[in-house]
Enzyme design. Structure first.
Site, short mmCIF file in Angstrom:
data_model
loop_
_atom_site.label_atom_id
_atom_site.label_comp_id
_atom_site.label_asym_id
_atom_site.label_seq_id
_atom_site.Cartn_x
_atom_site.Cartn_y
_atom_site.Cartn_z
N ARG A 236 0.80 -1.20 0.14
CA ARG A 236 -0.05 -0.11 -0.01
C ARG A 236 0.63 1.17 -0.07
O ARG A 236 1.96 1.25 0.61
CB ARG A 236 -0.91 0.01 1.20
CG ARG A 236 -2.12 -0.72 1.19
CD ARG A 236 -3.00 0.10 0.03
NE ARG A 236 -4.40 -0.73 -0.24
CZ ARG A 236 -4.45 -1.74 -0.95
NH1 ARG A 236 -3.42 -2.28 -1.93
NH2 ARG A 236 -5.68 -2.43 -1.38
N ASP A 260 4.18 0.31 -7.22
CA ASP A 260 3.07 0.00 -7.51
C ASP A 260 1.72 0.94 -6.95
O ASP A 260 0.88 0.72 -7.51
CB ASP A 260 2.54 -1.30 -8.21
CG ASP A 260 1.31 -1.73 -8.80
OD1 ASP A 260 1.16 -1.14 -9.71
OD2 ASP A 260 0.50 -2.33 -8.24
N GLU A 265 -3.04 8.53 -4.81
CA GLU A 265 -3.52 7.68 -6.24
C GLU A 265 -4.73 8.39 -6.92
O GLU A 265 -5.68 8.73 -5.94
CB GLU A 265 -3.89 6.25 -5.72
CG GLU A 265 -2.53 5.66 -5.39
CD GLU A 265 -2.75 3.91 -5.31
OE1 GLU A 265 -3.83 3.41 -5.66
OE2 GLU A 265 -1.76 3.34 -4.76
N HIS A 284 -0.81 0.99 -9.70
CA HIS A 284 -1.52 0.07 -8.98
C HIS A 284 -2.26 -1.01 -9.70
O HIS A 284 -3.37 -1.20 -9.92
CB HIS A 284 -2.69 0.82 -8.27
CG HIS A 284 -3.19 0.11 -6.93
ND1 HIS A 284 -3.51 0.78 -5.64
CD2 HIS A 284 -3.06 -1.09 -6.82
CE1 HIS A 284 -3.84 -0.08 -4.74
NE2 HIS A 284 -3.61 -1.32 -5.43
#
Length: 309
Positions: A236, A260, A265, A284
């Protein structure tokens, strides 16, 4: 007929896969396709909400008078107000393990891309340059390297299996140490986090975001890492302090980072990490394979049916 609302705005492929996974006794609606003046009416009647990253707060939960379950289409439930859900007797569930293989494969892909300089080599190739020798002195194999796995749930375990095939030596840190038979099965050795950060050539993070894990890898801990370490975060955003990581990497430390998941985000042009040539920035997509999506949505509806029974 169960009323299920998928909260995130999705593409046509995702919508089709969700509908294919839904049982015959479930009606699936997508929030983005419901007229705004009718959303409250549909939410009030919903039996289940599905969310990927959509924020499910107390206000939204209170709108859903008939709600039985909020079903996460992944693992981390940090976008759901679990305290409010519990107070309203609404179940919150996720799909642990459903995305494990996809995320683990991305982990290994990022490590390989960094160690073999695949991104800069491909860029040179697209420009017509035959860079056969340029990166040999800065390219490495996984075999024989110490891979430190931070978080040993479903994804961490699958990552260990794959990394072991490549010949890595495996150490791990987890809030709760695994039983001895599990450690033997996966050929891993438990070490405290700070020891892992000092010993590992490769560090991959597979943790959820909690109060305990937020900024877990901060400026102080980043200084423990080897100068040529590879860092991968598929857990995360917010677990690694991104500003601190940028400050270390701009000094020339670390072979590279594969990220990632992000503190914000989607990330934007203000994020300094994406300006560094040895940072592989992905949006992600750890669970973003057709195989994973089919399995995850199947599991989601299985849990929704059980909760609404």
């Amino acid at each position: 007929m169960l009323a299920c609302i998928f909260l995130d705005e999705v593409d046509e492929l995702t919508e089709r896969l969700v509908r294919q996974a839904a049982p015959k006794n479930a009606q699936v609606l997508f929030l983005s396709e419901i007229e705004e003046n009718k959303r409250a009416e549909y939410l009030e009647k919903a039996d289940a909400l599905l969310t990927a990253t959509y924020i499910v707060d107390e206000k939204l939960l209170r709108q859903c008078k008939n709600l039985k379950i909020v079903q996460k289409t992944g693992v981390g439930t940090d976008n759901i107000d679990k305290k409010a859900a519990a107070a309203l007797d609404i179940k919150v569930d996720n799909v642990p393990g459903g995305n494990a293989n996809g995320v683990a494969e991305l982990t290994m892909g990022l490590i390989l891309a960094i160690y073999r300089n695949l991104i800069p080599l491909a860029a040179l190739g697209h420009r017509g340059k035959w860079a056969m020798w340029e990166y040999r002195g800065a390219s490495f194999e996984i075999r024989g390297k110490v891979h430190g796995i931070v978080g040993f749930g479903h994804i961490g375990k699958r990552t260990a299996q794959l990394s072991r095939v490549f010949g890595a030596k495996l150490i791990y840190y987890n809030r709760t140490r695994q039983a001895e038979d599990i450690e033997r099965e996966y050929a891993v050795k438990y070490v405290p986090l700070d020891v892992l950060l000092q010993k590992a050539d490769i560090i991959s993070i597979h943790l959820p975001l909690t109060k305990e894990t937020k900024n877990l890898i901060d400026a102080k801990r980043l200084k423990l890492l080897k100068d040529n370490a590879v860092i991968v975060n598929v857990g995360r955003g917010g677990i690694i302090n991104e500003e601190a990581l940028y400050e270390e990497m701009k000094k020339g430390r670390f072979a590279g980072a594969g990220i990632d998941v992000w503190a914000k985000e989607p990330f934007d042009s203000q994020n300094k990490l994406i300006t560094l040539p040895n940072v592989i920035a992905t949006p992600h997509v750890g669970a973003g394979t057709l195989d994973t999506m089919r399995e995850v949505y199947r599991l989601c509806f299985e849990k929704i049916i059980a909760a609404c029974d």
